[in-house]
Scaffold this motif. Structure first.
Motif, mmCIF file in Angstrom:
data_model
loop_
_atom_site.group_PDB
_atom_site.id
_atom_site.type_symbol
_atom_site.label_atom_id
_atom_site.label_comp_id
_atom_site.label_asym_id
_atom_site.label_seq_id
_atom_site.Cartn_x
_atom_site.Cartn_y
_atom_site.Cartn_z
ATOM 1 N N GLY A 198 0.776 -1.234 0.000
ATOM 2 C CA GLY A 198 0.000 0.000 0.000
ATOM 3 C C GLY A 198 0.804 1.278 0.000
ATOM 4 O O GLY A 198 0.247 2.365 0.164
ATOM 5 N N LEU A 230 -11.382 2.709 8.621
ATOM 6 C CA LEU A 230 -10.214 2.272 7.859
ATOM 7 C C LEU A 230 -9.104 1.908 8.835
ATOM 8 O O LEU A 230 -8.732 2.717 9.689
ATOM 9 C CB LEU A 230 -9.757 3.370 6.895
ATOM 10 N N THR A 289 -5.310 1.041 9.153
ATOM 11 C CA THR A 289 -4.058 1.117 8.399
ATOM 12 C C THR A 289 -3.142 -0.072 8.673
ATOM 13 O O THR A 289 -2.281 -0.388 7.857
ATOM 14 C CB THR A 289 -3.308 2.418 8.720
ATOM 15 N N HIS A 309 -4.963 -2.987 6.746
ATOM 16 C CA HIS A 309 -5.263 -2.621 5.353
ATOM 17 C C HIS A 309 -6.695 -3.011 5.004
ATOM 18 O O HIS A 309 -6.967 -3.589 3.948
ATOM 19 C CB HIS A 309 -4.290 -3.299 4.381
ATOM 20 N N SER A 310 -7.617 -2.696 5.896
ATOM 21 C CA SER A 310 -9.004 -3.081 5.677
ATOM 22 C C SER A 310 -9.923 -1.875 5.815
ATOM 23 O O SER A 310 -9.576 -0.881 6.465
ATOM 24 C CB SER A 310 -9.422 -4.151 6.688
ATOM 25 N N VAL A 311 -11.081 -1.987 5.190
ATOM 26 C CA VAL A 311 -12.098 -0.943 5.254
ATOM 27 C C VAL A 311 -13.425 -1.593 5.626
ATOM 28 O O VAL A 311 -13.797 -2.627 5.062
ATOM 29 C CB VAL A 311 -12.240 -0.200 3.907
ATOM 30 N N GLU A 319 -14.331 -4.977 0.249
ATOM 31 C CA GLU A 319 -13.132 -5.255 -0.535
ATOM 32 C C GLU A 319 -12.819 -4.057 -1.430
ATOM 33 O O GLU A 319 -13.654 -3.643 -2.242
ATOM 34 C CB GLU A 319 -13.322 -6.510 -1.387
ATOM 35 N N ILE A 320 -11.623 -3.503 -1.257
ATOM 36 C CA ILE A 320 -11.226 -2.320 -2.023
ATOM 37 C C ILE A 320 -9.830 -2.558 -2.606
ATOM 38 O O ILE A 320 -8.909 -2.893 -1.860
ATOM 39 C CB ILE A 320 -11.219 -1.062 -1.128
ATOM 40 N N ARG A 351 -6.036 -1.934 -4.128
ATOM 41 C CA ARG A 351 -4.948 -1.199 -3.485
ATOM 42 C C ARG A 351 -4.992 0.300 -3.772
ATOM 43 O O ARG A 351 -4.887 1.114 -2.853
ATOM 44 C CB ARG A 351 -3.589 -1.757 -3.944
ATOM 45 N N GLU A 354 -7.466 2.222 -4.745
ATOM 46 C CA GLU A 354 -8.637 2.845 -4.133
ATOM 47 C C GLU A 354 -8.462 2.953 -2.623
ATOM 48 O O GLU A 354 -8.858 3.945 -2.005
ATOM 49 C CB GLU A 354 -9.898 2.044 -4.471
ATOM 50 N N TYR A 355 -7.855 1.926 -2.026
ATOM 51 C CA TYR A 355 -7.564 1.978 -0.591
ATOM 52 C C TYR A 355 -6.625 3.144 -0.280
ATOM 53 O O TYR A 355 -6.840 3.916 0.665
ATOM 54 C CB TYR A 355 -6.937 0.661 -0.132
ATOM 55 N N LYS A 399 -7.561 6.274 2.047
ATOM 56 C CA LYS A 399 -6.716 6.521 3.214
ATOM 57 C C LYS A 399 -6.188 7.956 3.205
ATOM 58 O O LYS A 399 -6.198 8.652 4.224
ATOM 59 C CB LYS A 399 -5.563 5.526 3.229
#
Length: 220
Positions: free
Chosen positions: A24, A135, A137, A140-142, A150-151, A153, A155-156, A160
Motif C-alpha cells: 500500500g 479504515l 491502516t 489494510h481493511s475498510v 473489498e477495495i 490497493r 482505491e484503498y 486513506k
C-alpha cells in the motif's frame, strides 16, 4: 504514504518497489546520495528507506545533511552493516529505525507502518473512523457500517489519503502524487475512475467534489 527508496542495488530496489507497493505504499527510487538529497530538497516524501552503502557518498552523510537541512522526515536505515557501532552511528546521525540485510519484507513493511501511524492524524491507533466508515491502516481493511468492504490497493490508498486529511480539500495533483510513482503512466481520467468506484462502495456524500479544486471527506 509516499516513500523515497535510496538503494543502488537495482535488483533489490525493483523487489522493494514491487513489495512495498503491494503493502500500500507509493515508492520512488533513486540510486545515489546526491540524487537522494536533490529529491528530498525538492519534494520531501513521507518517509525514507536509506541504504548506507551508496556509490557516491556514505548513507550516513546523506542522513546528516538531511537533518542539517531541518527535514524531520522519518528515516529507516537499510544496510548490510550489522555491528553495534554502526547501528549506534546511524541512530546518532538521525535515523528513526535500523534494519540489517538480509531482511523480511513483512518486517520492513511493519516498521514503516509504525512511521505511518506516527504521521497519521490517528497516531494513537491504526484505525480512522469517519461516520460509518472505518479504515484500519495496520490491517489494510475498510469497513462500512461494520461490514468489511473489498477495495483494490489504489482505491484503498486514495481513501486513506482522504481520510487522513478529513475536512481538508485535496487537489487532483496532491492525490495523484500519493497514488503514483515517478514516471508511472497515468491516464488523464484515472483519478476520477478511482473516485467513481469508491463512491459506489461508501455511504452517499462521503466523498465530495469541490469543483475546480479537488476532493474532500467530512471531518472525523
Amino acid at each position: 504514504m509516499r516513500i523515497l527508496l535510496v538503494e543502488d542495488d537495482d535488483s533489490l530496489a525493483v523487489g522493494l518497489v514491487k513489495g512495498l507497493g503491494k503493502e500500500g505504499f507509493t515508492v520512488d527510487h533513486v540510486a545515489s546520495g546526491k540524487m537522494a538529497l536533490a529529491a528530498l530538497r525538492a519534494e520531501p516524501p513521507d518517509m525514507v528507506v536509506l541504504d548506507l552503502g551508496l556509490p557516491d557518498m556514505d548513507g550516513l552523510d546523506v542522513l546528516s545533511r538531511l537533518r542539517e537541512d531541518g527535514l524531520r522526515t522519518p528515516v529507516l536505515v537499510l544496510t548490510a552493516r550489522d555491528q553495534l557501532d554502526d547501528r549506534i552511528a546511524g541512530l546518532d546521525s538521525g535515523a528513526d529505525d535500523y534494519l540489517a540485510k538480509p531482511f523480511d519484507m513483512q518486517e520492513l513493511a511493519a516498521r514503516l507502518r509504525v512511521f505511518e501511524r506516527r504521521l497519521s492524524t490517528a497516531s494513537a491507533t491504526s484505525v480512522i473512523r469517519i461516520g460509518d466508515v472505518e479504515l484500519d491502516t495496520a490491517a489494510h481493511s475498510v469497513k462500512v457500517t461494520g461490514q468489511v468492504v473489498e477495495i483494490p490497493r489504489r482505491e484503498y490508498m486514495l481513501l486513506k489519503t482522504l481520510m487522513e486529511s478529513s475536512g481538508k480539500v485535496l487537489t487532483r495533483e496532491a492525490l495523484e502524487t500519493r497514488l503514483y510513482s515517478w514516471g508511472e503512466e497515468v491516464a488523464s481520467n484515472a483519478l476520477e475512475v478511482h473516485i467513481h468506484h469508491l463512491r459506489k462502495k461508501l455511504p452517499d456524500k462521503m466523498i465530495k467534489t469541490v469543483r475546480g479544486i479537488g476532493y474532500t471527506v467530512p471531518s472525523a
